[in-house]
Motif scaffolding. Structure first.
Motif: not given
Lengths: 106, 166
Positions: A73-77, A81-86, B158-163
């Motif tokens: 679960i922690v890995a999925a979360a 977030v990590g890929l959004a940061l990337m 979602v918030i991070l990925g937003k423009k």
């Protein structure tokens, strides 16, 4: 030393997990691409998961396997977030090279 | 027989893990990592943790690695855009990884002597029924908290990925 059900000694699993974890650490130190580093972290988490399952089968205790669930679960979360940061980093500096991200470096 | 399966799965897992680190193209890294995860799932089956093996394949190969692949294709990363560390850093990284492995292996060798006798395990530990009982009796609160964790991770992504709006 006692053996797991089908006759695989527990220290084989210890050795395998050690090797996989070390390969994960090697990858984190070796590569500059941030996504590959995240993948190597996943590999390290998985080596620990494997060892937890081996000990769970060894002791006949299901709690370790539930722990593996929580690690998943922690890995999925973390990956979400990590890929959004990337994606955000790539959008700003047009690269995923971690050597460009040295503003916080001492 | 089972030992040979163990050896085969271990060799696949370690070789694919090494290829994850050393392959030039990020997409190949992802594919090798998926193979590693399948080998680990095979280990779970070997350890009588069938449910975990299935969940592992669904979560890792099915969700997480597809996400990785998706992001790599979205950012159009390939072998040409791949940054590389200089040779000295690579050698140092290899030595550090090897030293960590030696240290851990040495620690486990000491531990091994003190492990002693362990109770005989029952073989239906990894069934979904048994795991469900443990999860919803002993670990109910962490289970509920993990849903909050997922929600916050989703909102954060979602918030991070937003423009960015200026």
């Amino acid at each position: 030393m006692k053996e797991v059900v089908q006759g695989i000694p527990l220290n084989y699993y210890l050795a395998l997990s050690t090797v996989l974890f070390s390969i994960g650490v090697l990858g984190v130190l070796f590569r500059r691409n941030a996504i590959i580093i995240l993948m190597c972290v996943e590999l390290m988490l998985n080596s620990v998961n494997l060892l937890l399952v081996a000990f769970s089968a060894f002791h006949g205790d299901a709690k370790a396997q539930v722990f593996v669930f929580f690690i998943m679960i922690v890995a999925a979360a973390e990956v979400a977030v990590g890929l959004a940061l990337m994606v955000l980093i790539y959008r700003n500096i047009k690269s995923l090279d971690i050597d460009f991200l040295n503003k916080l470096k001492w | 027989m089972v030992l040979y399966i163990f050896y085969a799965l271990s060799v696949i897992a370690m070789a694919c893990a090494l290829l994850v680190v050393f392959s030039k193209n990020p997409i190949h890294s992802v594919l090798y990592l998926i193979l590693t995860f399948f080998a680990i799932a095979g280990h779970y089956v070997l350890l009588n943790a069938q449910f975990l093996a299935v969940v592992h394949i669904i979560v890792y190969a099915g969700a997480i690695m597809v996400l990785f692949l998706f992001v790599i294709m979205l950012l159009n990363l390939n072998a040409e855009t791949e940054p590389h560390k200089n040779t000295l850093t690579k050698i140092m990284a290899t030595i550090s990884g090897g030293l960590l492995m030696v240290t851990l292996a040495g620690a486990f060798r000491v531990l091994e002597k003190n492990l002693g006798q362990v109770t005989v395990q029952n073989s239906n530990v990894g069934t979904i029924e048994n795991l469900g009982k443990v999860l919803f009796n002993d670990f109910l609160l962490p289970f509920e908290i993990s849903s909050v964790l997922f929600l916050s991770a989703m909102i954060g992504a979602v918030i991070l990925g937003k423009k960015q709006l200026n």
